[in-house]
Structure formats: structure tokens, C-alpha cells
Scaffold this motif. Sequence first.
Motif, PDB file in Angstrom:
ATOM      1  N   ASN A  77       0.807  -1.122  -0.151  1.00 18.09           N
ATOM      2  CA  ASN A  77       0.010   0.052   0.064  1.00 18.09           C
ATOM      3  C   ASN A  77       0.736   1.245   0.080  1.00 18.09           C
ATOM      4  O   ASN A  77       0.311   2.525  -0.554  1.00 18.09           O
ATOM      5  N   HIS A  78       2.142   0.989   0.419  1.00 17.98           N
ATOM      6  CA  HIS A  78       2.949   2.187   0.600  1.00 17.98           C
ATOM      7  C   HIS A  78       4.334   2.258  -0.385  1.00 17.98           C
ATOM      8  O   HIS A  78       5.409   2.943   0.096  1.00 17.98           O
ATOM      9  N   ALA A  79       4.373   1.322  -1.329  1.00 17.94           N
ATOM     10  CA  ALA A  79       5.484   0.980  -1.932  1.00 17.94           C
ATOM     11  C   ALA A  79       6.234   2.285  -2.511  1.00 17.94           C
ATOM     12  O   ALA A  79       7.339   2.245  -2.552  1.00 17.94           O
ATOM     13  N   ALA A  80       5.270   3.049  -3.124  1.00 12.31           N
ATOM     14  CA  ALA A  80       5.821   4.190  -3.747  1.00 12.31           C
ATOM     15  C   ALA A  80       6.728   5.207  -2.733  1.00 12.31           C
ATOM     16  O   ALA A  80       7.739   5.774  -3.043  1.00 12.31           O
ATOM     17  N   MET A  81       6.211   5.064  -1.596  1.00 13.59           N
ATOM     18  CA  MET A  81       7.077   5.944  -0.601  1.00 13.59           C
ATOM     19  C   MET A  81       8.313   5.176   0.168  1.00 13.59           C
ATOM     20  O   MET A  81       8.898   5.810   0.507  1.00 13.59           O
ATOM     21  N   LEU A  82       8.006   3.956  -0.003  1.00  7.17           N
ATOM     22  CA  LEU A  82       9.079   3.128   0.574  1.00  7.17           C
ATOM     23  C   LEU A  82      10.223   2.712  -0.401  1.00  7.17           C
ATOM     24  O   LEU A  82      11.575   2.483   0.092  1.00  7.17           O
TER      25      LEU A  82
END
Length: 205
Positions: A77-82
Motif C-alpha cells: 500500500n505504501h510501496a511508492a514511499m518506501l
Amino acid sequence: MTVIALIGTGRMATGLGTGWARAGHQIVFGSRTPAEKQHLTADLPGARVTDYAGALEDATVVVITLPYREVAPFCRNHAAMLRERLVIDISNPFDNLPDNRVAGAEITRDAIGPGARVVAAFKTNFSTTLLTPFNADGIQRDVFYAGDDEADKRIVAGLIADLGFRPVDCGGLHNARILDGMVPLIIELDNRYGGAWQTTWKLLP
């Protein structure tokens, strides 16, 4: 000073956050319910509690302290920020990965996707020891860590040392498969030989 986002607000998160705050790092706790967790920063000047996205926004290092089953969904769900951020996975799969053919941290890496920078660490350390890096006999406790990028591992080793522990490099991320299996073994040994299961075992050369 490093900006460290701790995803989760349980005992491991608060123990690590307290130790790193004392070492001079800036701490941000990410919570599903940040309004209910503001008390966590009462004794940590400069620390704050916010939602997951807010915690990730300025973080240089992200420490995932969620229960194992929540880790991969969070990462997807937060791949882009990780991506391109150093992620430390401390979760323990226990019976979710009983055959140890893959490490929980490898699943975390794959859930983030290309650009993932994942190091496994603190898997064999319990919350009751995080602020006591030396045991009652004055012996320094270990923190085992594993990852594929040497530069990232040096950063993690420095953060471990900041807490007063001895960093022990366990090689590539695939070796986290062994670390995943060590916690059930530690608990088994404690049950058999009368140890307190929330302590740690020391490997001596």
C-alpha cells in the motif's frame, strides 16, 4: 541525526524509538490511530506521532514494527514511499512461514518492489532488552542483521551501535531465513532451561 520512522506503536517501536531519541535521532511514530497515541512522545523531545504516510514523508530510515501478517500489505500500500528508503524489517513470521524457504524480510522486499532497500534486524531481540544493551553480568547483547547492500548494512550497524548493542553482520538477506527461525528456538530453549523468554541468548566464539 537521522529521521527514523517507526511504523507501529507497540513495545518494540517505543523501545527502539526511546533509545534512538536518546542517541540524538529524530523519531516519528506512524500509527493507524495517531490521535490515541500522542502520549508516546511525552518524554521524547522532538518526537511526534502521525499517520503512516506522514511518518514516511521525511524519513530517511523506516523501521517496520507491525505484526508479521500486516507487513506485506503495508508495504504494497505504501510501496511508492518506501522505494529508495532504507527499510528495517524487525517482524517475526513464526508459524506463518514454517518451512523457512523464504525470509519474511524477502517477502517485504518483494512487496515493495524495484528500488527496495531492506535489511532484517532486531528479530532475536525482545522489547524488555532494548534499553538494556548489557545484561546483569555486564555482557554486551548482540543484534543480528542481514541485507544485500553493504552501505545500507553499515547504516543499520551504526543505528544498532547507537543503542549500545553489538552489531553482528549475518550476510545477505537470504540469511534472514535463519534469523526468522531463531526466535522460536530461543523461546524453546528458555522453556526447557528455565530462562525468561523475553531475554536474549549470547553466541560466543
